[in-house]
Design an enzyme around this catalytic site. Structure first.
Site, short mmCIF file in Angstrom:
data_model
loop_
_atom_site.label_atom_id
_atom_site.label_comp_id
_atom_site.label_asym_id
_atom_site.label_seq_id
_atom_site.Cartn_x
_atom_site.Cartn_y
_atom_site.Cartn_z
N SER A 171 0.81 -1.21 0.00
CA SER A 171 0.00 0.00 0.00
C SER A 171 0.84 1.27 0.00
O SER A 171 0.34 2.33 -0.30
CB SER A 171 -0.95 -0.01 1.20
N LYS A 199 -0.14 4.38 6.78
CA LYS A 199 -0.70 5.22 5.72
C LYS A 199 -0.30 6.67 5.95
O LYS A 199 0.10 7.06 7.04
CB LYS A 199 -2.24 5.15 5.74
#
Lengths: 207, 207
Positions: free
Chosen positions: A126, A164
């Site tokens: 990610s 993230k």
DNA sequence: TTGCTTGTTCTCATAATGTTCTCATTATAG
DNA sequence: CTATAATGAGAACATTATGAGAACAAGCAA
């Protein structure tokens, strides 16, 4: 094997023991016990190790906390301090050979080893566009707050942890967690559902 | 900050407990109860765990909310962690809170600091698909030979230095230097024109 | 409240470590 | 060569560190 300390008042083996103790402390941060000293210089007798240690005490190199386990104390500073710096040779891919730029600078990694830092192994893709690949190790500073744009370790619903990029909505009511991967979409949560566990301060990879 | 001239104020197991508590809090965000401390260090007695916790209180590392469940608070972190290791918490981004990796609970960076190693700052995007970005620092082991597939620092015509993946032609007459960037083409040189300066062993980035 | 869990305080044992010896062997100086 | 220092093994003992678990008190949740 020659060191900078010239110590004619010690026998070879006493020197060896002192050397071992210094190295042991550099590696493990605590002094060795006699059993370890013995093994460290290749003998099997705790008693003999004790004799060497006493000789070093009398010669003034170390002290002992009598009776206590690991009770050796160095009196002079340890020449084997762990290194956290590397020579930095300059930029690569420019027009000149590396050797032409002698190591005038160094890079210091000590900030990676701060007290509130820990390492986490990354799973998944990610953050691939930020150069963080599956299997990389990231270094996180343990914190509960983050600024917009930081890459954070976030705990969602006290259940799921992800790495993230962090962004707060204008009124602070929502939190957006943005993957750095063009094939993935940002996720938005109510602020209460997200808890920051730490902020990315470094990344490393071993080949 | 840690110097070598001290006697440890904690025993081996007391250090183990302190370490466990820190890791437990990092993983679960709450301090452990005594039962968990006991299991964490491999014993079965809550009483013994309590004795260790009290020793840490007296040494000033933690506080306890006397009587309360999970009443341990960290005051200062332990100075017994070598400056080349970091606690490693496991994999991130899966569906669960961070879990410890069994059998491996710290990462050791000391291999980055060998005498034959140096750091180089990367300029350009030629290795971007390998997760090496412009501005990253790569750690190179100084060597003159490399295996196919290694990422090397290569000096071309005694003039230009680049970081590329290394491949030898079948007869060893040519050397192919392959950028990890889909927009760039591999380059082929006669072997005499290329000199290996080192091989990539690590990569790191500071944020 | 009630019942269970958790923290606390003990005592009793055992293991691990430091310390002090004696005895034997090896190296070295004179 | 002999005398002496240095070395190594390991036994014996004292002290420190560790482990189990009982018993009780205090917290916590239904």
């Amino acid at each position: 094997m020659r060191t900078s300390n010239f110590t004619p008042d010690l026998t070879d083996n006493q020197r060896k023991v002192l050397d071992f103790i210094q190295r042991f402390i550099a590696i493990y941060t605590v002094p060795p016990k006699l059993q370890e000293v013995a093994e460290g210089i290749g003998i099997s007798s705790r008693g003999v190790a004790h004799r060497y240690v006493q000789a070093l005490v009398e010669a003034g190199y170390i002290e002992t906390d009598s009776g206590k386990h690991r009770g050796i104390r160095l009196l002079k500073s340890n020449p084997y301090r762990p290194e956290s710096r590397l020579p930095l040779l300059g930029e690569i891919a420019a027009g000149k050979p590396i050797e032409a730029i002698p190591g005038q600078d160094e890079i210091d990694l000590s900030e990676f080893f701060g007290h509130n830092n820990f390492a986490v192994q990354v799973k998944g893709d990610s953050m691939i566009d930020a150069g963080i690949l599956d299997g990389d190790t990231v270094i996180i500073e343990f914190r509960e707050t983050a600024d917009d744009g930081d890459i954070v370790v976030a705990l969602i619903d006290e259940n799921e942890t992800t790495l993230k990029r962090f962004k707060r909505s204008q009124r602070g009511k929502y939190i957006k967690l943005i993957p750095e991967n063009s094939e993935m979409e940002p996720m938005v949560y109510e602020a209460e559902r997200v808890r920051i566990q730490g902020v990315l301060i470094g990344q490393l990879r071993k080949y």
